[in-house]
Scaffold this motif. Structure first.
Motif, PDB file in Angstrom:
ATOM      1  N   ASP A 132       1.109  -1.229  -0.063  1.00 30.19           N
ATOM      2  CA  ASP A 132       0.480   0.021   0.162  1.00 30.19           C
ATOM      3  C   ASP A 132       0.893   1.525   0.071  1.00 30.19           C
ATOM      4  OD1 ASP A 132      -1.925   1.484   0.233  1.00 30.19           O
ATOM      5  OD2 ASP A 132      -2.543   1.614   2.616  1.00 30.19           O
ATOM      6  N   PHE A 133       1.548   1.692  -1.108  1.00 30.62           N
ATOM      7  CA  PHE A 133       2.532   2.237  -1.088  1.00 30.62           C
ATOM      8  C   PHE A 133       2.129   3.538  -1.504  1.00 30.62           C
ATOM      9  CE2 PHE A 133       2.065   0.368  -5.425  1.00 30.62           C
ATOM     10  CZ  PHE A 133       2.166   1.767  -6.160  1.00 30.62           C
ATOM     11  N   GLU A 134       2.432   4.860  -1.025  1.00 30.94           N
ATOM     12  CA  GLU A 134       2.089   6.499  -0.700  1.00 30.94           C
ATOM     13  C   GLU A 134       2.180   7.345  -2.160  1.00 30.94           C
ATOM     14  OE1 GLU A 134       0.859  10.212  -0.016  1.00 30.94           O
ATOM     15  OE2 GLU A 134       0.801   8.038   1.133  1.00 30.94           O
ATOM     16  N   ARG A 135       3.567   6.692  -3.101  1.00 28.22           N
ATOM     17  CA  ARG A 135       4.473   6.617  -4.697  1.00 28.22           C
ATOM     18  C   ARG A 135       4.919   6.121  -4.720  1.00 28.22           C
ATOM     19  NH1 ARG A 135       5.644  11.458  -1.331  1.00 28.22           N
ATOM     20  NH2 ARG A 135       3.565  12.505  -2.364  1.00 28.22           N
ATOM     21  N   GLU A 136       5.540   5.623  -6.320  1.00 22.98           N
ATOM     22  CA  GLU A 136       6.921   4.767  -6.826  1.00 22.98           C
ATOM     23  C   GLU A 136       7.485   6.465  -6.886  1.00 22.98           C
ATOM     24  OE1 GLU A 136       6.560   1.357  -8.892  1.00 22.98           O
ATOM     25  OE2 GLU A 136       4.604   2.182  -9.256  1.00 22.98           O
ATOM     26  N   VAL A 137       8.930   6.288  -6.548  1.00 21.02           N
ATOM     27  CA  VAL A 137      10.379   7.209  -6.845  1.00 21.02           C
ATOM     28  C   VAL A 137      11.610   6.349  -7.029  1.00 21.02           C
ATOM     29  CG1 VAL A 137       9.285   8.574  -4.411  1.00 21.02           C
ATOM     30  CG2 VAL A 137      10.932   6.626  -4.334  1.00 21.02           C
ATOM     31  N   ALA A 138      12.613   7.081  -8.053  1.00 19.93           N
ATOM     32  CA  ALA A 138      13.612   6.678  -8.723  1.00 19.93           C
ATOM     33  C   ALA A 138      14.590   6.904  -8.389  1.00 19.93           C
ATOM     34  CB  ALA A 138      13.237   5.849  -9.900  1.00 19.93           C
ATOM     35  N   VAL A 139      15.651   6.977  -8.342  1.00 19.25           N
ATOM     36  CA  VAL A 139      17.099   7.369  -8.249  1.00 19.25           C
ATOM     37  C   VAL A 139      18.406   7.162  -9.289  1.00 19.25           C
ATOM     38  CG1 VAL A 139      18.680   7.775  -6.611  1.00 19.25           C
ATOM     39  CG2 VAL A 139      16.803   7.569  -6.174  1.00 19.25           C
ATOM     40  N   MET A 140      18.477   7.440 -10.696  1.00 20.43           N
ATOM     41  CA  MET A 140      19.646   7.213 -11.305  1.00 20.43           C
ATOM     42  C   MET A 140      20.498   7.595 -10.732  1.00 20.43           C
ATOM     43  SD  MET A 140      17.350   6.917 -13.157  1.00 20.43           S
ATOM     44  CE  MET A 140      18.701   6.118 -13.889  1.00 20.43           C
ATOM     45  N   GLY A 141      21.250   6.380 -10.035  1.00 17.65           N
ATOM     46  CA  GLY A 141      22.792   6.417  -9.570  1.00 17.65           C
ATOM     47  C   GLY A 141      23.528   6.237 -10.620  1.00 17.65           C
ATOM     48  N   LEU A 142      25.062   6.895 -10.260  1.00 12.98           N
ATOM     49  CA  LEU A 142      25.977   6.717 -10.994  1.00 12.98           C
ATOM     50  C   LEU A 142      27.248   6.427 -10.162  1.00 12.98           C
ATOM     51  CD1 LEU A 142      27.403   7.736 -14.130  1.00 12.98           C
ATOM     52  CD2 LEU A 142      27.540  10.283 -12.531  1.00 12.98           C
ATOM     53  N   LYS A 143      27.912   5.222 -11.388  1.00 11.88           N
ATOM     54  CA  LYS A 143      28.976   5.194 -10.953  1.00 11.88           C
ATOM     55  C   LYS A 143      30.652   5.487 -11.573  1.00 11.88           C
ATOM     56  CE  LYS A 143      30.094   1.125  -8.124  1.00 11.88           C
ATOM     57  NZ  LYS A 143      30.088   0.080  -7.538  1.00 11.88           N
ATOM     58  N   GLY A 144      31.202   6.041 -11.490  1.00  9.64           N
ATOM     59  CA  GLY A 144      32.658   6.027 -11.875  1.00  9.64           C
ATOM     60  C   GLY A 144      33.979   5.357 -12.795  1.00  9.64           C
ATOM     61  N   ALA A 145      34.767   6.146 -12.541  1.00 11.16           N
ATOM     62  CA  ALA A 145      36.039   5.310 -11.883  1.00 11.16           C
ATOM     63  C   ALA A 145      36.776   5.579 -10.979  1.00 11.16           C
ATOM     64  CB  ALA A 145      36.969   5.513 -12.957  1.00 11.16           C
ATOM     65  N   ASP A 146      37.402   5.217 -10.689  1.00  6.99           N
ATOM     66  CA  ASP A 146      38.251   5.722  -8.328  1.00  6.99           C
ATOM     67  C   ASP A 146      36.896   4.462  -7.719  1.00  6.99           C
ATOM     68  OD1 ASP A 146      40.744   5.146  -9.459  1.00  6.99           O
ATOM     69  OD2 ASP A 146      40.459   7.109  -9.987  1.00  6.99           O
ATOM     70  N   GLY A 147      35.756   3.934  -7.747  1.00  2.00           N
ATOM     71  CA  GLY A 147      34.847   3.888  -7.500  1.00  2.00           C
ATOM     72  C   GLY A 147      33.406   4.970  -7.052  1.00  2.00           C
ATOM     73  N   GLU A 148      33.846   6.453  -8.170  1.00  2.00           N
ATOM     74  CA  GLU A 148      33.091   7.636  -8.039  1.00  2.00           C
ATOM     75  C   GLU A 148      31.393   7.059  -7.848  1.00  2.00           C
ATOM     76  OE1 GLU A 148      32.669  12.439  -8.830  1.00  2.00           O
ATOM     77  OE2 GLU A 148      34.072  10.740 -10.190  1.00  2.00           O
ATOM     78  N   THR A 149      31.151   7.559  -6.643  1.00  2.00           N
ATOM     79  CA  THR A 149      29.092   7.334  -6.925  1.00  2.00           C
ATOM     80  C   THR A 149      28.797   9.106  -7.294  1.00  2.00           C
ATOM     81  OG1 THR A 149      29.090   6.764  -4.845  1.00  2.00           O
ATOM     82  CG2 THR A 149      29.514   5.668  -5.866  1.00  2.00           C
ATOM     83  N   ARG A 150      27.436   9.037  -7.790  1.00  2.00           N
ATOM     84  CA  ARG A 150      26.643  10.265  -7.254  1.00  2.00           C
ATOM     85  C   ARG A 150      25.012   9.246  -7.484  1.00  2.00           C
ATOM     86  NH1 ARG A 150      30.024  14.756 -11.141  1.00  2.00           N
ATOM     87  NH2 ARG A 150      32.002  14.852  -9.926  1.00  2.00           N
ATOM     88  N   THR A 151      24.167  10.928  -7.393  1.00  2.00           N
ATOM     89  CA  THR A 151      22.572  10.410  -7.905  1.00  2.00           C
ATOM     90  C   THR A 151      22.504  12.098  -8.183  1.00  2.00           C
ATOM     91  OG1 THR A 151      22.644  10.897  -5.532  1.00  2.00           O
ATOM     92  CG2 THR A 151      22.378   8.879  -5.806  1.00  2.00           C
ATOM     93  N   TYR A 152      20.811  11.652  -9.287  1.00  2.00           N
ATOM     94  CA  TYR A 152      20.295  12.458  -9.183  1.00  2.00           C
ATOM     95  C   TYR A 152      19.271  12.864  -8.760  1.00  2.00           C
ATOM     96  CZ  TYR A 152      22.603  13.015 -14.154  1.00  2.00           C
ATOM     97  OH  TYR A 152      23.826  12.794 -15.094  1.00  2.00           O
ATOM     98  N   PRO A 153      18.603  13.532  -8.447  1.00  2.00           N
ATOM     99  CA  PRO A 153      17.987  13.899  -7.832  1.00  2.00           C
ATOM    100  C   PRO A 153      16.463  13.253  -7.801  1.00  2.00           C
ATOM    101  CG  PRO A 153      18.431  16.338  -8.450  1.00  2.00           C
ATOM    102  CD  PRO A 153      19.486  15.211  -9.932  1.00  2.00           C
ATOM    103  N   VAL A 154      16.168  12.636  -6.870  1.00  2.00           N
ATOM    104  CA  VAL A 154      15.023  12.003  -6.438  1.00  2.00           C
ATOM    105  C   VAL A 154      13.906  12.286  -7.567  1.00  2.00           C
ATOM    106  CG1 VAL A 154      13.091  10.121  -4.952  1.00  2.00           C
ATOM    107  CG2 VAL A 154      16.047  11.245  -3.758  1.00  2.00           C
TER     108      VAL A 154
END
Length: 393
Positions: free
Chosen positions: A185-207
């Protein structure tokens, strides 16, 4: 690292709309794309340097692709991980994300088990292979979403099962071995575009908030219309998911926000995703450009929101398969706040993804956008999208 232009050649297994948008993002970077797809003149072909016609598991075709490029990636989960790994080793070209990650994600049961083992919150789930077993699970959970373990995408391979007497037909519909997941019984569905780069760097886009109907994504709203605690939890979980996955690139991480404010992972796509199409106009660097940068080991671009954005998918509204002609396009072209993306598919059929449009908030800082702004954007995007049709009046 030293980068010179013209840049390297990137091989992409899959030449659908994601491959097309990868090609559109690659050209300004000086990167050529060679795509492999079984459909001659696939949607990505007009923007790629070349296309190899072959199946996603064709070892000879993938070997030919690997021999012609400097790096490999994929835009569809139907790519064969073992064939990719073998071609990468034989021709000495990297492949990202890692074929092992693709193998894990291809089986939804294995994917969920890997997430649960890592302590990442997921809905309750169980493997099912017989109608009798599914009947028991439905009674225990009070209804389930039945998901084919392999091959399902865009809602295909998912069947809601509300009562035990629906079990046998549902299992037949998904082709046998499956995973049953509790109804939420969810309020909403959401998504995060995650990003993995060189040397273990990670970033995310806004939810992002994702709005589905008949299991197909219809609209996405960025930033999400949720409170700060939910946003923070979704971002934190997305980073935990990235830590479980191997290989560089963009990952589409789909989540549920329950009525109680809990955030649970639904599914992961090891590639750019429909939920992130808004980033082309709404983020400093699109998911497609960042996927290319990541796969090549280049510095990642910023993922900041530059304007609130709503994307609406343009789906087939016909009754049966026919040649595709989209009508009333002038209304979108006349809109100063809208951008249309045509996927170049020759045929349209019911609910087929044929393109999308994105409406962005004009002259507004992303951080200052309130919920009313996004409500208005969503209404406008729907109005523009609903004015489009493939029907011949």
């Amino acid at each position: 690292m030293s980068i010179t232009l013209p840049g390297p050649t990137l091989g992409v297994v899959g030449g659908g709309q994601l491959g097309r948008m990868l090609g559109e993002a690659a050209a300004p970077l000086g990167v050529d794309l060679v795509v492999l797809d079984p459909t001659p003149d696939c949607p990505a072909a007009p923007v790629a340097a070349d296309q190899i016609v072959g199946d996603f598991d064709d070892a000879d075709a993938i070997g030919e692709l690997a021999a012609r490029v400097d790096a490999l990636t994929f835009e569809i989960e139907l790519a064969d991980p073992a064939v990719l790994a073998a071609a990468s080793e034989e021709h000495g070209v990297p492949v990202h994300p890692d074929p092992g990650t693709l193998e894990t994600i291809q089986d939804k049961l294995v994917q969920k088990e890997a997430l649960a083992d890592a302590g990442i919150p997921v809905p309750e789930f169980v493997a099912v292979a017989t109608a009798e077993g599914l009947e028991r699970v439905v009674e225990e959970f009070g209804g389930v979403m039945l998901k084919a373990r392999e091959g399902g995408y865009d809602g295909r391979g998912n069947v809601p099962v509300e009562t035990p007497d629906e079990a046998a037909d549902a299992l037949d519909a998904v082709g046998g071995a499956a995973m049953a997941e509790e109804f939420l019984d969810f309020e909403r569905e959401v998504a995060v575009m995650g990003l993995k780069g060189a040397d273990g760097e990670t970033r995310t886009y806004p939810v992002t908030e994702t709005i589905h109907r008949e299991e197909i994504l219809r609209e996405s709203v960025s930033p999400v219309r949720a409170d700060d605690a939910v946003v923070a939890e979704a971002e934190s979980i997305a980073r935990d998911v990235l830590a479980v996955l191997d290989g560089r690139g963009v990952y589409g991480i789909e989540l549920f926000e329950t009525k109680e404010g809990e955030v649970l992972v639904n599914e992961i796509a090891p590639r750019p995703h429909n939920s992130g199409h808004w980033t082309i106009e709404g983020a400093r660097t699109s998911q497609f450009e960042n996927h290319i940068r990541a796969v090549l080991g280049w510095p990642l671009g910023p993922t900041d929101l530059v304007a609130p954005a709503v994307t609406a998918n343009v789906l087939g509204d016909v009754d049966e398969r026919e040649s595709a002609t989209l009508r009333n396009v002038e209304e979108v072209f006349a809109a100063p706040d809208a951008d249309l993306h045509w996927y170049g598919k020759d045929d349209v059929y019911p609910l087929r993804k044929m393109g999308h449009l994105t409406v962005t908030e004009q002259g507004a800082e992303g951080s200052a956008a309130d919920e009313t702004d996004r409500d208005a954007l969503l209404s406008r995007a729907r109005d523009l999208r609903d004015g489009l049709t493939f029907r011949d009046a």
